[in-house]
Design a protein around this motif. Structure first.
Motif, PDB file in Angstrom:
ATOM      1  N   ASP A  40       0.830  -1.204   0.000  1.00  9.69           N
ATOM      2  CA  ASP A  40       0.000   0.000   0.000  1.00  9.69           C
ATOM      3  C   ASP A  40       0.867   1.259   0.000  1.00  9.69           C
ATOM      4  OD1 ASP A  40       1.034  -0.261   2.488  1.00  9.69           O
ATOM      5  OD2 ASP A  40      -0.827   0.014   3.583  1.00  9.69           O
ATOM      6  N   GLY A  41       2.080   1.138  -0.547  1.00  5.71           N
ATOM      7  CA  GLY A  41       3.030   2.252  -0.521  1.00  5.71           C
ATOM      8  C   GLY A  41       2.543   3.467  -1.289  1.00  5.71           C
ATOM      9  N   VAL A  42       1.760   3.257  -2.338  1.00  6.63           N
ATOM     10  CA  VAL A  42       1.300   4.364  -3.187  1.00  6.63           C
ATOM     11  C   VAL A  42      -0.024   4.935  -2.689  1.00  6.63           C
ATOM     12  CG1 VAL A  42       0.493   4.957  -5.513  1.00  6.63           C
ATOM     13  CG2 VAL A  42       2.530   3.532  -5.233  1.00  6.63           C
ATOM     14  N   MET A  43      -0.961   4.060  -2.335  1.00  4.65           N
ATOM     15  CA  MET A  43      -2.319   4.545  -2.038  1.00  4.65           C
ATOM     16  C   MET A  43      -2.649   4.615  -0.547  1.00  4.65           C
ATOM     17  SD  MET A  43      -4.654   3.063  -5.131  1.00  4.65           S
ATOM     18  CE  MET A  43      -5.995   4.049  -4.532  1.00  4.65           C
ATOM     19  N   GLY A  44      -1.810   4.044   0.293  1.00  7.20           N
ATOM     20  CA  GLY A  44      -2.077   4.102   1.734  1.00  7.20           C
ATOM     21  C   GLY A  44      -3.458   3.569   2.071  1.00  7.20           C
ATOM     22  N   PRO A  45      -4.223   4.319   2.884  1.00 11.14           N
ATOM     23  CA  PRO A  45      -5.534   3.823   3.331  1.00 11.14           C
ATOM     24  C   PRO A  45      -6.553   3.682   2.196  1.00 11.14           C
ATOM     25  CG  PRO A  45      -5.191   6.103   4.020  1.00 11.14           C
ATOM     26  CD  PRO A  45      -3.895   5.633   3.454  1.00 11.14           C
ATOM     27  N   TYR A  46      -6.298   4.281   1.020  1.00 10.51           N
ATOM     28  CA  TYR A  46      -7.242   4.161  -0.097  1.00 10.51           C
ATOM     29  C   TYR A  46      -7.000   2.883  -0.911  1.00 10.51           C
ATOM     30  CZ  TYR A  46      -8.965   8.995   0.435  1.00 10.51           C
ATOM     31  OH  TYR A  46      -9.555  10.148   0.893  1.00 10.51           O
ATOM     32  N   GLU A  47      -5.965   2.097  -0.556  1.00 12.58           N
ATOM     33  CA  GLU A  47      -5.624   0.909  -1.353  1.00 12.58           C
ATOM     34  C   GLU A  47      -6.620  -0.228  -1.131  1.00 12.58           C
ATOM     35  OE1 GLU A  47      -4.807  -1.277  -3.828  1.00 12.58           O
ATOM     36  OE2 GLU A  47      -3.005   0.007  -3.817  1.00 12.58           O
ATOM     37  N   PRO A  48      -7.397  -0.600  -2.183  1.00 11.86           N
ATOM     38  CA  PRO A  48      -8.339  -1.715  -1.993  1.00 11.86           C
ATOM     39  C   PRO A  48      -7.662  -3.098  -2.058  1.00 11.86           C
ATOM     40  CG  PRO A  48      -8.666  -0.674  -4.153  1.00 11.86           C
ATOM     41  CD  PRO A  48      -7.540   0.058  -3.485  1.00 11.86           C
ATOM     42  N   LEU A  49      -6.434  -3.185  -2.564  1.00 13.59           N
ATOM     43  CA  LEU A  49      -5.790  -4.496  -2.739  1.00 13.59           C
ATOM     44  C   LEU A  49      -4.626  -4.702  -1.759  1.00 13.59           C
ATOM     45  CD1 LEU A  49      -5.629  -4.643  -6.668  1.00 13.59           C
ATOM     46  CD2 LEU A  49      -7.373  -5.595  -5.159  1.00 13.59           C
ATOM     47  N   LYS A  50      -4.744  -4.143  -0.546  1.00 12.07           N
ATOM     48  CA  LYS A  50      -3.570  -4.199   0.344  1.00 12.07           C
ATOM     49  C   LYS A  50      -3.267  -5.604   0.860  1.00 12.07           C
ATOM     50  CE  LYS A  50      -5.968  -2.143   4.319  1.00 12.07           C
ATOM     51  NZ  LYS A  50      -7.060  -1.489   3.573  1.00 12.07           N
ATOM     52  N   ASP A  51      -4.244  -6.528   0.705  1.00 11.88           N
ATOM     53  CA  ASP A  51      -3.972  -7.913   1.121  1.00 11.88           C
ATOM     54  C   ASP A  51      -3.363  -8.734  -0.007  1.00 11.88           C
ATOM     55  OD1 ASP A  51      -5.003  -7.379   3.632  1.00 11.88           O
ATOM     56  OD2 ASP A  51      -7.060  -7.772   2.955  1.00 11.88           O
ATOM     57  N   ASN A  52      -3.206  -8.097  -1.154  1.00 13.96           N
ATOM     58  CA  ASN A  52      -2.761  -8.784  -2.358  1.00 13.96           C
ATOM     59  C   ASN A  52      -1.258  -8.517  -2.568  1.00 13.96           C
ATOM     60  OD1 ASN A  52      -2.975 -10.127  -4.714  1.00 13.96           O
ATOM     61  ND2 ASN A  52      -4.513  -8.778  -5.632  1.00 13.96           N
ATOM     62  N   VAL A  53      -0.433  -9.023  -1.651  1.00 11.95           N
ATOM     63  CA  VAL A  53       0.992  -8.685  -1.690  1.00 11.95           C
ATOM     64  C   VAL A  53       1.749  -9.670  -2.577  1.00 11.95           C
ATOM     65  CG1 VAL A  53       3.051  -8.304  -0.277  1.00 11.95           C
ATOM     66  CG2 VAL A  53       0.811  -7.703   0.619  1.00 11.95           C
ATOM     67  N   GLY A  54       2.655  -9.164  -3.370  1.00 15.19           N
ATOM     68  CA  GLY A  54       3.385  -9.994  -4.330  1.00 15.19           C
ATOM     69  C   GLY A  54       4.567 -10.730  -3.724  1.00 15.19           C
ATOM     70  N   HIS A  55       5.438 -11.260  -4.569  1.00 18.20           N
ATOM     71  CA  HIS A  55       6.554 -12.095  -4.086  1.00 18.20           C
ATOM     72  C   HIS A  55       7.717 -11.256  -3.561  1.00 18.20           C
ATOM     73  CE1 HIS A  55       7.886 -11.106  -8.145  1.00 18.20           C
ATOM     74  NE2 HIS A  55       9.103 -11.288  -7.691  1.00 18.20           N
ATOM     75  N   GLU A  56       7.670  -9.941  -3.820  1.00 22.55           N
ATOM     76  CA  GLU A  56       8.764  -9.062  -3.394  1.00 22.55           C
ATOM     77  C   GLU A  56       8.165  -7.715  -3.011  1.00 22.55           C
ATOM     78  OE1 GLU A  56      12.382  -8.821  -5.919  1.00 22.55           O
ATOM     79  OE2 GLU A  56      11.885  -6.710  -6.113  1.00 22.55           O
ATOM     80  N   VAL A  57       8.647  -7.102  -1.931  1.00 22.95           N
ATOM     81  CA  VAL A  57       8.164  -5.758  -1.593  1.00 22.95           C
ATOM     82  C   VAL A  57       9.346  -4.814  -1.413  1.00 22.95           C
ATOM     83  CG1 VAL A  57       6.037  -6.586  -0.467  1.00 22.95           C
ATOM     84  CG2 VAL A  57       8.088  -6.146   0.917  1.00 22.95           C
ATOM     85  N   GLY A  58       9.069  -3.539  -1.641  1.00 23.47           N
ATOM     86  CA  GLY A  58      10.068  -2.506  -1.379  1.00 23.47           C
ATOM     87  C   GLY A  58       9.767  -1.887  -0.029  1.00 23.47           C
TER      88      GLY A  58
END
Lengths: 107, 455
Positions: free
Chosen positions: B359-377
């Motif tokens: 949710d780095g870009v959208m913060g609390p507005y992110e609807p897909l925050k549970d959809n985390v990929g294989h790598e995060v920054g």
């Protein structure tokens, strides 16, 4: 199988941007009156839809139909004020992607 | 009667085509105007008073405007000088102008209008209840006013009109509405305010509404109750759709635009193609406000920052981020107190973790925050009251965050991939916008300072 189009496929541009340091505005624009009418009449893009998608109260959302620009415009408060420590998008330019995949019935 | 206006560019320093401006000058405009700033790039420019564009780019863009003005003998109006329109920005642009004048042997009456606000004046207005919040607005108080690094008032056309009345040929304005720069001369000449303000809103971004959008100039003519507009570049065009669409850009409402003295209302505007590259617009109205208001923009120093950039690839760590980050926050709170022997308190610094890929870009507005990929920054931000403290804490945070134990592994691991050595980067002073309010002055001029000189 019926091939339903998404808002991303129907719009010529979907964008988000600061409207001053405290608000975000979304512009969804269409190339033709036909595409614009299709989306408006589908009643899919509404204040309620935005409220659910971005998890903000409906009373904070301004919703406009701009017929002469074939555009739908939505404005709402930023999650954080521009440049505040928690703000992740200084120009509010990458807040529109959740709109891309919205399916428009009747297409 | 017709009034002709050119905007050489949407903003100074973006680099327009010389050929476009040449054509603009040949069209004999009554005014050349250009905007030099915005809040859009963030609070740092107002807070620090530094410009966004380079001196070289600004000088290049200004030089041809000065030469064009000299040829025509019409006013040149530059607004929001130096990005923020703060006094230091106006001085910076004035210095460049004087340099151009000396190099090109130009002479003119120069007006400088400054818009930094006196804090005692604002506190008095606050007490009188004559500062009103816009929506949404942060809290306002005497101490918020005191804490601001810089506060500017956004002038309208009235202040520019005053300088023109004094015979100014070149006007360098502090913070101003972009539109006022283009509206001042037409309004003085008696043009209809509706089409004038709508023309001003359309032209102020330069060729942003052209096909294809460009950092170049535009030409507009106001005649009776309508205006026409076209790009200066003959290879570029506007259409009724692109001009109508421009009212939407960077504005909350697609139909209303606020000025100190009222609103432009384009609800009933009609857009018509004149030929394949120009458009006429009619039906726009300007509605006078009951109360004249000046908008305030303020930036407050929130501290000095050091940042740490890294990446995480281990799926066990990624799935535990929601518990690990609060754990680290608590851990560092205790550790920092111990390390600095009680001299650094929790309120002296802020530690913030941003996870890209979640949710780095959208913060609390992110609807897909549970959809985390294989790598995060991961971006870790330490903001403290001094740069030294921010860096001292960041060194420790970078080190310890990279060795967080998780139950899946027995023994020490390195849990964050840092691309840099050292991992911490100093970012300097950081600011926030601290006001979204308007003042009701006794008259339009009292919040601004005018200075005239013969160059």
């Amino acid at each position: 199988m019926k091939n339903i189009k998404t808002l991303g496929e129907l719009a010529k541009i979907i964008r988000s941007k600061n409207a001053g340091p405290f608000a975000i505005t979304f512009d969804i624009m269409f190339a033709t009156e036909k595409d614009y009418n299709l989306v408006v009449k589908s009643n899919i893009l509404t204040v309620e839809r935005f409220s659910n998608l971005f998890n903000i109260p409906p009373e904070d959302i301004q919703f406009y139909l701009v017929k002469n620009a074939y555009a739908i415009k939505i404005s709402m408060p930023r999650p954080y004020f521009q440049g505040d420590l928690e703000d992740g998008d200084n120009y509010a330019g990458q807040q529109y992607p959740p709109l891309i995949g919205i399916e428009i019935p009747g297409t | 009667m017709e009034v002709r206006v050119i905007a050489p560019n949407g903003t100074i320093g973006a680099g327009y085509k010389e050929k476009s401006l040449e054509r603009g000058i040949a069209l004999k405009p009554h005014v050349i105007a250009c905007d030099g700033g915005s809040t859009d790039s963030g609070p740092s420019y107002l807070g620090s008073g530094t410009p966004k564009s380079s001196r070289q780019a600004v000088k290049r863009d200004l030089r041809y405007m000065f030469l064009g003005r000299e040829e025509l003998g019409v006013p040149l109006i530059i607004g929001s000088c130096g990005t923020s329109g703060a006094d230091v920005g106006v001085d910076w642009v004035r210095d460049i102008c004087l340099e151009i004048a000396a190099e090109e042997n130009l002479h003119f009456k120069l007006a400088v209008i400054k818009s930094d606000q006196n804090k005692e004046y604002l506190k008095k207005k606050l007490k009188e209840g004559r500062i009103k919040p816009l929506t949404p607005a942060p809290e306002i108080s005497e101490s918020i006013i005191d804490k601001a690094s810089r506060i500017v008032g956004v002038m309208g056309y009235e202040q520019i009109d005053r300088a023109l009345s004094e015979g100014a040929e070149v006007i360098l304005a502090g913070r101003a509405t972009d539109t006022a720069l283009f509206a001042a001369i037409p309004l003085r000449m008696g043009a209809d305010p509706g089409p004038t303000w709508h023309m001003a809103k359309t032209i102020e971004c330069g060729a942003a509404c052209a096909v294809v959008p460009a950092a170049d100039g535009m030409y507009a003519v106001i005649k009776d109750n309508e205006f026409t507009i076209e790009p200066l570049d003959l290879e570029s065009r506007v259409t009724p759709l692109t001009v109508a669409s421009h009212m939407l850009y960077e504005n909350s409402s697609p139909f209303l635009l606020r000025e100190p003295g009222g609103w432009l209302d384009t609800t009933n505007s009609q857009y018509k193609a004149i030929d394949d590259r120009s458009v006429s617009v009619s039906g726009s109205v300007f509605r006078k406000a009951e109360t004249y208001t000046i908008k305030l923009e303020a930036a407050e120093l929130i501290g000095y920052q050091s940042i740490i950039i890294g990446g995480i690839r281990d799926p066990y760590i990624i799935r535990r981020l929601d518990e690990l980050i609060p754990f680290l926050q608590g851990y560092f709170k205790l550790k920092v107190r111990k390390l600095f022997e009680g001299k650094v308190k929790k309120k002296d610094y802020k530690l913030h973790f941003r996870i890209y890929g979640r949710d780095g870009v959208m913060g609390p507005y992110e609807p897909l925050k549970d959809n985390v990929g294989h790598e995060v920054g991961i971006l870790i931000t330490v903001t403290a009251k001094t740069q030294q403290l921010a860096s001292d804490i960041a060194k420790f945070v970078a080190w310890m965050s990279a060795h967080v134990p998780i139950p899946e592994w027995q023994g020490i691991i390195s849990s964050i991939a840092y691309p840099f050595s050292p991992p911490e980067i100093e970012r300097g002073a950081v600011y926030r916008f601290s006001l979204n309010h308007v003042v009701e002055p006794d008259n339009p001029l009292e919040m601004f300072r005018f200075n005239y000189e013969e160059v």
